[in-house]
Design an enzyme around this catalytic site. Structure first.
Site, PDB file in Angstrom:
ATOM      1  N   ASP A  14      -6.433   2.939   7.853  1.00  0.00           N
ATOM      2  CA  ASP A  14      -6.551   2.515   6.491  1.00  0.00           C
ATOM      3  C   ASP A  14      -7.045   0.986   6.766  1.00  0.00           C
ATOM      4  O   ASP A  14      -6.509   0.290   7.549  1.00  0.00           O
ATOM      5  CB  ASP A  14      -5.277   2.884   5.654  1.00  0.00           C
ATOM      6  CG  ASP A  14      -5.727   2.033   4.092  1.00  0.00           C
ATOM      7  OD1 ASP A  14      -6.704   2.351   3.789  1.00  0.00           O
ATOM      8  OD2 ASP A  14      -4.839   1.597   3.695  1.00  0.00           O
ATOM      9  N   SER A  15      -7.490   0.364   5.623  1.00  0.00           N
ATOM     10  CA  SER A  15      -7.857  -1.038   5.670  1.00  0.00           C
ATOM     11  C   SER A  15      -6.502  -1.853   5.784  1.00  0.00           C
ATOM     12  O   SER A  15      -6.616  -2.889   5.809  1.00  0.00           O
ATOM     13  CB  SER A  15      -8.534  -1.282   4.276  1.00  0.00           C
ATOM     14  OG  SER A  15      -7.984  -0.902   3.330  1.00  0.00           O
ATOM     15  N   GLY A  47     -12.718  -2.679   0.094  1.00  0.00           N
ATOM     16  CA  GLY A  47     -13.234  -2.010  -1.160  1.00  0.00           C
ATOM     17  C   GLY A  47     -14.522  -2.800  -1.923  1.00  0.00           C
ATOM     18  O   GLY A  47     -15.174  -2.309  -2.465  1.00  0.00           O
ATOM     19  N   CYS A  77      -8.360   5.982   3.919  1.00  0.00           N
ATOM     20  CA  CYS A  77      -8.881   5.012   3.134  1.00  0.00           C
ATOM     21  C   CYS A  77     -10.129   5.762   2.277  1.00  0.00           C
ATOM     22  O   CYS A  77     -11.040   6.113   3.153  1.00  0.00           O
ATOM     23  CB  CYS A  77      -9.254   3.728   4.018  1.00  0.00           C
ATOM     24  SG  CYS A  77     -10.244   2.380   3.099  1.00  0.00           S
ATOM     25  N   GLU A 157      -0.051  -3.961  -4.004  1.00  0.00           N
ATOM     26  CA  GLU A 157       0.549  -4.868  -3.003  1.00  0.00           C
ATOM     27  C   GLU A 157       1.583  -5.780  -3.272  1.00  0.00           C
ATOM     28  O   GLU A 157       2.477  -6.003  -2.527  1.00  0.00           O
ATOM     29  CB  GLU A 157      -0.643  -5.480  -2.114  1.00  0.00           C
ATOM     30  CG  GLU A 157      -1.416  -4.509  -1.638  1.00  0.00           C
ATOM     31  CD  GLU A 157      -2.086  -4.955  -0.561  1.00  0.00           C
ATOM     32  OE1 GLU A 157      -2.148  -6.207  -0.279  1.00  0.00           O
ATOM     33  OE2 GLU A 157      -3.095  -4.250   0.144  1.00  0.00           O
ATOM     34  N   CYS A 191      -8.219   5.978  -4.577  1.00  0.00           N
ATOM     35  CA  CYS A 191      -7.995   4.613  -3.656  1.00  0.00           C
ATOM     36  C   CYS A 191      -6.443   4.896  -3.460  1.00  0.00           C
ATOM     37  O   CYS A 191      -5.773   5.299  -4.088  1.00  0.00           O
ATOM     38  CB  CYS A 191      -8.000   3.499  -4.604  1.00  0.00           C
ATOM     39  SG  CYS A 191      -7.424   2.092  -3.831  1.00  0.00           S
ATOM     40  N   THR A 192      -6.320   4.665  -2.162  1.00  0.00           N
ATOM     41  CA  THR A 192      -4.942   4.808  -1.405  1.00  0.00           C
ATOM     42  C   THR A 192      -3.875   4.150  -2.293  1.00  0.00           C
ATOM     43  O   THR A 192      -2.776   4.399  -2.027  1.00  0.00           O
ATOM     44  CB  THR A 192      -5.099   4.286   0.051  1.00  0.00           C
ATOM     45  OG1 THR A 192      -5.467   3.159   0.234  1.00  0.00           O
ATOM     46  CG2 THR A 192      -5.635   5.465   0.946  1.00  0.00           C
ATOM     47  N   HIS A 193      -4.102   2.799  -2.742  1.00  0.00           N
ATOM     48  CA  HIS A 193      -3.171   2.173  -3.357  1.00  0.00           C
ATOM     49  C   HIS A 193      -2.716   2.932  -4.771  1.00  0.00           C
ATOM     50  O   HIS A 193      -1.509   2.261  -5.010  1.00  0.00           O
ATOM     51  CB  HIS A 193      -3.777   0.595  -3.568  1.00  0.00           C
ATOM     52  CG  HIS A 193      -3.591  -0.096  -2.350  1.00  0.00           C
ATOM     53  ND1 HIS A 193      -4.476   0.280  -1.261  1.00  0.00           N
ATOM     54  CD2 HIS A 193      -3.271  -1.274  -2.097  1.00  0.00           C
ATOM     55  CE1 HIS A 193      -4.383  -0.832  -0.556  1.00  0.00           C
ATOM     56  NE2 HIS A 193      -3.600  -1.608  -0.988  1.00  0.00           N
TER      57      HIS A 193
HETATM   58  N1  DGL Z   1      -7.726   1.659   1.224  1.00  0.00           N
HETATM   59  C1  DGL Z   1      -8.765   1.188   0.244  1.00  0.00           C
HETATM   60  C2  DGL Z   1      -9.279   2.515  -0.498  1.00  0.00           C
HETATM   61  O1  DGL Z   1      -8.776   3.446  -0.353  1.00  0.00           O
HETATM   62  C3  DGL Z   1      -8.338   0.451  -0.684  1.00  0.00           C
HETATM   63  C4  DGL Z   1      -7.941  -1.046  -0.393  1.00  0.00           C
HETATM   64  C5  DGL Z   1      -9.200  -1.922   0.294  1.00  0.00           C
HETATM   65  O2  DGL Z   1     -10.193  -2.221  -0.669  1.00  0.00           O
HETATM   66  O3  DGL Z   1      -9.082  -2.118   1.378  1.00  0.00           O
HETATM   67  O4  DGL Z   1     -10.327   2.550  -1.028  1.00  0.00           O
END
Ligand code: DGL
Length: 273
Positions: A14-15, A47, A77, A157, A191-193
Protein backbone atom coordinates in the site's frame (compact mmCIF):
# COMPACT_ATOMS: atom_id res chain seq x y z
CA UNK A 1 16.59 -26.15 4.90
CA UNK A 2 14.84 -24.81 1.82
CA UNK A 3 11.39 -23.36 2.29
CA UNK A 4 8.54 -24.40 0.01
CA UNK A 5 6.56 -21.93 -2.12
CA UNK A 6 3.53 -22.49 0.12
CA UNK A 7 5.44 -21.19 3.12
CA UNK A 8 6.53 -18.01 1.36
CA UNK A 9 4.70 -14.91 2.57
CA UNK A 10 1.97 -13.15 0.64
CA UNK A 11 3.26 -9.67 -0.20
CA UNK A 12 0.85 -6.86 0.61
CA UNK A 13 1.54 -3.40 -0.69
CA UNK A 14 0.00 0.00 0.00
CA UNK A 15 1.04 3.63 -0.27
CA UNK A 16 1.10 3.74 3.54
CA UNK A 17 -0.78 2.29 6.47
CA UNK A 18 -4.33 2.09 5.03
CA UNK A 19 -3.66 -1.28 3.42
CA UNK A 20 -3.42 -2.70 6.92
CA UNK A 21 -7.25 -2.84 6.81
CA UNK A 22 -6.84 -5.45 4.08
CA UNK A 23 -4.07 -7.21 6.03
CA UNK A 24 -6.42 -7.32 9.03
CA UNK A 25 -9.08 -9.09 6.97
CA UNK A 26 -6.47 -11.48 5.56
CA UNK A 27 -5.17 -12.32 9.05
CA UNK A 28 -8.73 -13.13 10.13
CA UNK A 29 -9.54 -15.24 7.05
CA UNK A 30 -6.13 -16.84 6.46
CA UNK A 31 -4.49 -17.18 9.88
CA UNK A 32 -1.96 -19.74 8.65
CA UNK A 33 -0.46 -17.48 5.97
CA UNK A 34 2.80 -15.61 6.43
CA UNK A 35 2.34 -11.95 5.43
CA UNK A 36 4.91 -9.37 4.37
CA UNK A 37 3.50 -5.83 4.29
CA UNK A 38 5.18 -2.88 2.60
CA UNK A 39 3.90 0.65 3.22
CA UNK A 40 5.45 3.26 0.94
CA UNK A 41 5.18 5.91 3.65
CA UNK A 42 7.95 8.06 2.13
CA UNK A 43 5.83 8.69 -0.95
CA UNK A 44 2.29 8.71 0.49
CA UNK A 45 -0.19 9.94 -0.69
CA UNK A 46 -0.61 8.23 -4.05
CA UNK A 47 -4.19 9.46 -4.38
CA UNK A 48 -3.24 12.96 -5.55
CA UNK A 49 -0.46 11.84 -7.94
CA UNK A 50 -0.60 11.16 -11.68
CA UNK A 51 -1.27 7.65 -12.96
CA UNK A 52 2.25 7.44 -14.45
CA UNK A 53 3.86 8.24 -11.11
CA UNK A 54 1.65 5.78 -9.22
CA UNK A 55 2.50 3.03 -11.73
CA UNK A 56 6.23 3.72 -11.34
CA UNK A 57 6.04 3.72 -7.53
CA UNK A 58 3.88 0.59 -7.46
CA UNK A 59 6.20 -1.44 -9.71
CA UNK A 60 9.26 -0.36 -7.67
CA UNK A 61 7.58 -1.30 -4.40
CA UNK A 62 6.37 -4.63 -5.79
CA UNK A 63 9.89 -5.49 -6.93
CA UNK A 64 11.18 -4.85 -3.41
CA UNK A 65 8.72 -7.45 -2.15
CA UNK A 66 9.44 -10.02 -4.87
CA UNK A 67 13.18 -9.64 -4.17
CA UNK A 68 12.50 -10.99 -0.66
CA UNK A 69 10.47 -13.93 -1.98
CA UNK A 70 6.65 -13.85 -2.00
CA UNK A 71 4.14 -16.28 -3.50
CA UNK A 72 1.47 -13.70 -4.38
CA UNK A 73 1.08 -9.91 -4.38
CA UNK A 74 -1.95 -8.15 -2.96
CA UNK A 75 -2.20 -4.53 -4.04
CA UNK A 76 -3.95 -3.23 -0.91
CA UNK A 77 -4.26 0.28 -2.28
CA UNK A 78 -7.25 1.39 -4.32
CA UNK A 79 -5.32 4.08 -6.17
CA UNK A 80 -2.55 1.69 -7.23
CA UNK A 81 -5.09 -1.06 -8.03
CA UNK A 82 -7.03 1.33 -10.24
CA UNK A 83 -4.09 2.28 -12.49
CA UNK A 84 -1.16 -0.10 -11.97
CA UNK A 85 -2.54 -3.66 -12.19
CA UNK A 86 -1.70 -4.21 -15.90
CA UNK A 87 1.87 -2.92 -15.35
CA UNK A 88 2.27 -5.03 -12.21
CA UNK A 89 0.99 -8.18 -13.91
CA UNK A 90 3.40 -7.60 -16.76
CA UNK A 91 6.40 -6.80 -14.52
CA UNK A 92 5.86 -9.68 -12.08
CA UNK A 93 4.50 -12.49 -14.30
CA UNK A 94 3.92 -15.34 -13.52
CA UNK A 95 3.42 -14.17 -9.90
CA UNK A 96 -0.31 -13.88 -9.11
CA UNK A 97 -1.37 -10.27 -8.43
CA UNK A 98 -4.68 -9.34 -6.79
CA UNK A 99 -6.02 -5.79 -6.49
CA UNK A 100 -8.81 -4.46 -4.28
CA UNK A 101 -11.08 -2.87 -6.90
CA UNK A 102 -12.62 -6.01 -8.42
CA UNK A 103 -13.41 -7.63 -5.06
CA UNK A 104 -14.86 -4.29 -3.85
CA UNK A 105 -16.96 -3.97 -7.00
CA UNK A 106 -18.23 -7.54 -6.61
CA UNK A 107 -19.22 -6.83 -3.00
CA UNK A 108 -21.04 -3.65 -4.11
CA UNK A 109 -22.98 -5.43 -6.86
CA UNK A 110 -23.94 -8.27 -4.51
CA UNK A 111 -25.21 -5.78 -1.91
CA UNK A 112 -26.90 -3.45 -4.42
CA UNK A 113 -29.50 -5.87 -5.82
CA UNK A 114 -30.15 -3.34 -8.61
CA UNK A 115 -30.15 -0.22 -6.35
CA UNK A 116 -27.88 2.75 -7.24
CA UNK A 117 -24.31 2.74 -5.93
CA UNK A 118 -22.08 5.62 -4.77
CA UNK A 119 -18.29 5.40 -4.47
CA UNK A 120 -15.97 7.59 -2.39
CA UNK A 121 -12.27 7.31 -3.10
CA UNK A 122 -9.12 9.34 -3.73
CA UNK A 123 -8.87 11.80 -6.60
CA UNK A 124 -6.75 9.35 -8.61
CA UNK A 125 -9.18 6.46 -8.21
CA UNK A 126 -12.18 8.63 -9.11
CA UNK A 127 -10.41 10.16 -12.11
CA UNK A 128 -9.44 6.72 -13.46
CA UNK A 129 -13.04 5.48 -13.11
CA UNK A 130 -11.93 1.94 -12.23
CA UNK A 131 -14.79 1.30 -9.77
CA UNK A 132 -17.44 2.47 -12.23
CA UNK A 133 -15.98 0.19 -14.91
CA UNK A 134 -15.62 -2.80 -12.57
CA UNK A 135 -19.16 -2.42 -11.20
CA UNK A 136 -20.75 -1.90 -14.61
CA UNK A 137 -18.85 -4.86 -16.06
CA UNK A 138 -20.72 -7.01 -13.54
CA UNK A 139 -24.01 -5.08 -13.70
CA UNK A 140 -24.15 -2.91 -16.85
CA UNK A 141 -27.40 -1.10 -15.93
CA UNK A 142 -26.49 -0.23 -12.33
CA UNK A 143 -26.30 3.56 -11.79
CA UNK A 144 -22.95 4.51 -10.18
CA UNK A 145 -21.91 7.96 -8.95
CA UNK A 146 -18.55 8.80 -7.40
CA UNK A 147 -16.89 11.50 -5.33
CA UNK A 148 -13.26 12.15 -4.42
CA UNK A 149 -12.87 12.54 -0.64
CA UNK A 150 -9.16 13.33 -0.20
CA UNK A 151 -9.45 15.03 3.19
CA UNK A 152 -10.55 11.78 4.81
CA UNK A 153 -7.08 10.27 4.27
CA UNK A 154 -5.17 12.62 6.65
CA UNK A 155 -8.09 12.59 9.10
CA UNK A 156 -7.86 8.80 9.38
CA UNK A 157 -4.10 9.03 9.81
CA UNK A 158 -4.48 11.53 12.64
CA UNK A 159 -6.89 9.17 14.34
CA UNK A 160 -9.63 11.82 13.92
CA UNK A 161 -12.18 9.20 12.98
CA UNK A 162 -15.09 10.31 15.18
CA UNK A 163 -16.25 13.69 16.56
CA UNK A 164 -17.18 17.02 15.02
CA UNK A 165 -14.25 17.49 12.61
CA UNK A 166 -14.63 14.02 11.13
CA UNK A 167 -18.42 14.42 10.87
CA UNK A 168 -18.17 17.77 9.07
CA UNK A 169 -15.58 16.48 6.60
CA UNK A 170 -17.59 13.33 5.86
CA UNK A 171 -20.80 15.38 5.44
CA UNK A 172 -19.01 17.80 3.09
CA UNK A 173 -18.49 14.91 0.66
CA UNK A 174 -21.48 12.66 1.35
CA UNK A 175 -24.37 15.10 1.56
CA UNK A 176 -24.25 16.18 -2.13
CA UNK A 177 -23.27 12.68 -3.28
CA UNK A 178 -26.16 10.92 -1.55
CA UNK A 179 -28.59 13.63 -2.71
CA UNK A 180 -28.03 12.70 -6.36
CA UNK A 181 -30.98 11.08 -8.12
CA UNK A 182 -31.76 8.23 -8.01
CA UNK A 183 -30.60 8.11 -4.36
CA UNK A 184 -27.66 5.73 -3.86
CA UNK A 185 -28.41 2.92 -1.41
CA UNK A 186 -24.92 1.42 -1.40
CA UNK A 187 -21.78 3.38 -0.50
CA UNK A 188 -18.43 1.84 -1.49
CA UNK A 189 -15.50 2.88 0.69
CA UNK A 190 -13.08 2.91 -2.24
CA UNK A 191 -9.98 3.88 -0.29
CA UNK A 192 -8.09 1.79 2.21
CA UNK A 193 -8.23 4.57 4.82
CA UNK A 194 -12.00 4.94 4.88
CA UNK A 195 -12.92 1.82 6.91
CA UNK A 196 -11.27 3.61 9.88
CA UNK A 197 -14.01 6.27 9.56
CA UNK A 198 -16.80 3.72 9.12
CA UNK A 199 -18.74 4.72 12.24
CA UNK A 200 -18.87 8.40 11.26
CA UNK A 201 -19.60 7.61 7.61
CA UNK A 202 -22.49 5.34 8.67
CA UNK A 203 -23.92 8.07 10.93
CA UNK A 204 -23.78 10.69 8.18
CA UNK A 205 -25.08 8.33 5.47
CA UNK A 206 -28.00 7.20 7.61
CA UNK A 207 -29.67 3.81 8.08
CA UNK A 208 -30.91 3.51 4.47
CA UNK A 209 -27.37 3.32 3.07
CA UNK A 210 -25.30 0.11 3.24
CA UNK A 211 -21.53 0.52 3.47
CA UNK A 212 -19.27 -1.79 1.48
CA UNK A 213 -15.50 -2.04 1.67
CA UNK A 214 -13.14 -4.30 -0.20
CA UNK A 215 -11.06 -5.69 2.69
CA UNK A 216 -13.15 -8.79 3.46
CA UNK A 217 -13.91 -9.59 -0.18
CA UNK A 218 -10.25 -9.18 -1.12
CA UNK A 219 -9.33 -11.69 1.61
CA UNK A 220 -11.90 -14.10 0.07
CA UNK A 221 -10.43 -13.52 -3.41
CA UNK A 222 -6.92 -14.25 -2.06
CA UNK A 223 -8.15 -17.46 -0.43
CA UNK A 224 -9.82 -18.59 -3.67
CA UNK A 225 -6.66 -17.86 -5.67
CA UNK A 226 -4.43 -19.72 -3.17
CA UNK A 227 -6.74 -22.72 -3.33
CA UNK A 228 -6.89 -22.65 -7.14
CA UNK A 229 -3.09 -22.55 -7.40
CA UNK A 230 -2.49 -25.06 -4.60
CA UNK A 231 -0.54 -22.42 -2.66
CA UNK A 232 -2.33 -22.55 0.71
CA UNK A 233 0.19 -22.70 3.58
CA UNK A 234 -0.53 -25.78 5.70
CA UNK A 235 0.70 -23.97 8.88
CA UNK A 236 -1.75 -22.58 11.42
CA UNK A 237 0.12 -19.62 12.91
CA UNK A 238 1.30 -17.24 10.20
CA UNK A 239 3.93 -14.59 10.87
CA UNK A 240 3.42 -10.91 9.96
CA UNK A 241 6.35 -8.70 9.00
CA UNK A 242 6.29 -4.99 8.22
CA UNK A 243 8.39 -2.83 5.91
CA UNK A 244 8.05 0.94 5.55
CA UNK A 245 9.94 3.40 3.39
CA UNK A 246 9.95 6.08 6.12
CA UNK A 247 8.94 6.90 9.71
CA UNK A 248 8.67 3.43 11.30
CA UNK A 249 7.51 4.88 14.65
CA UNK A 250 4.63 6.67 12.98
CA UNK A 251 3.89 3.50 10.97
CA UNK A 252 3.50 1.43 14.12
CA UNK A 253 1.54 4.11 16.01
CA UNK A 254 -0.89 5.04 13.22
CA UNK A 255 -0.91 1.55 11.75
CA UNK A 256 -2.65 0.20 14.84
CA UNK A 257 -5.76 2.23 13.87
CA UNK A 258 -5.99 0.29 10.62
CA UNK A 259 -4.71 -3.14 11.68
CA UNK A 260 -6.78 -3.17 14.85
CA UNK A 261 -3.85 -4.72 16.72
CA UNK A 262 -0.59 -3.41 18.18
CA UNK A 263 2.48 -3.16 15.95
CA UNK A 264 5.79 -3.33 17.79
CA UNK A 265 7.92 -0.37 16.49
CA UNK A 266 10.92 -2.70 16.56
CA UNK A 267 9.19 -5.01 14.08
CA UNK A 268 8.97 -2.33 11.36
CA UNK A 269 11.99 -2.43 9.07
CA UNK A 270 12.85 0.67 7.03
CA UNK A 271 13.61 -0.03 3.37
CA UNK A 272 14.83 2.26 0.61
CA UNK A 273 13.25 1.65 -2.79
N1 DGL B 1 -4.02 3.78 -0.12
C1 DGL B 1 -4.69 4.83 -0.86
C2 DGL B 1 -5.95 4.24 -1.52
O1 DGL B 1 -6.49 3.24 -1.10
C3 DGL B 1 -5.07 6.00 0.03
C4 DGL B 1 -3.91 6.83 0.50
C5 DGL B 1 -3.16 7.51 -0.62
O2 DGL B 1 -3.70 8.46 -1.23
O3 DGL B 1 -2.03 7.12 -0.86
O4 DGL B 1 -6.41 4.79 -2.48
Amino acid sequence: MSISTKELPIGIFDSGMGGLTVMRAMRARLPGENLLYLGDTARLPYGTKSADTVIRYAVTAARALTARGIKMLVVACNTASSVALPALNQALAPLPVIGVIEPGAAAAVAAAKGEPVAVIATEGTVKGGAYVRAIQTLAPDLPVVQQAAPLLVPLAEEGLVTGEIARLAVARYLTPLLATMPHPRILVLGCTHFPALKQTIAQVAGPDVTLVDSAATTACAVEAKLEALGLRNPGTQGVSQFLATDAPDRFSRVGEIFLGAPIDPGSVEVVDL
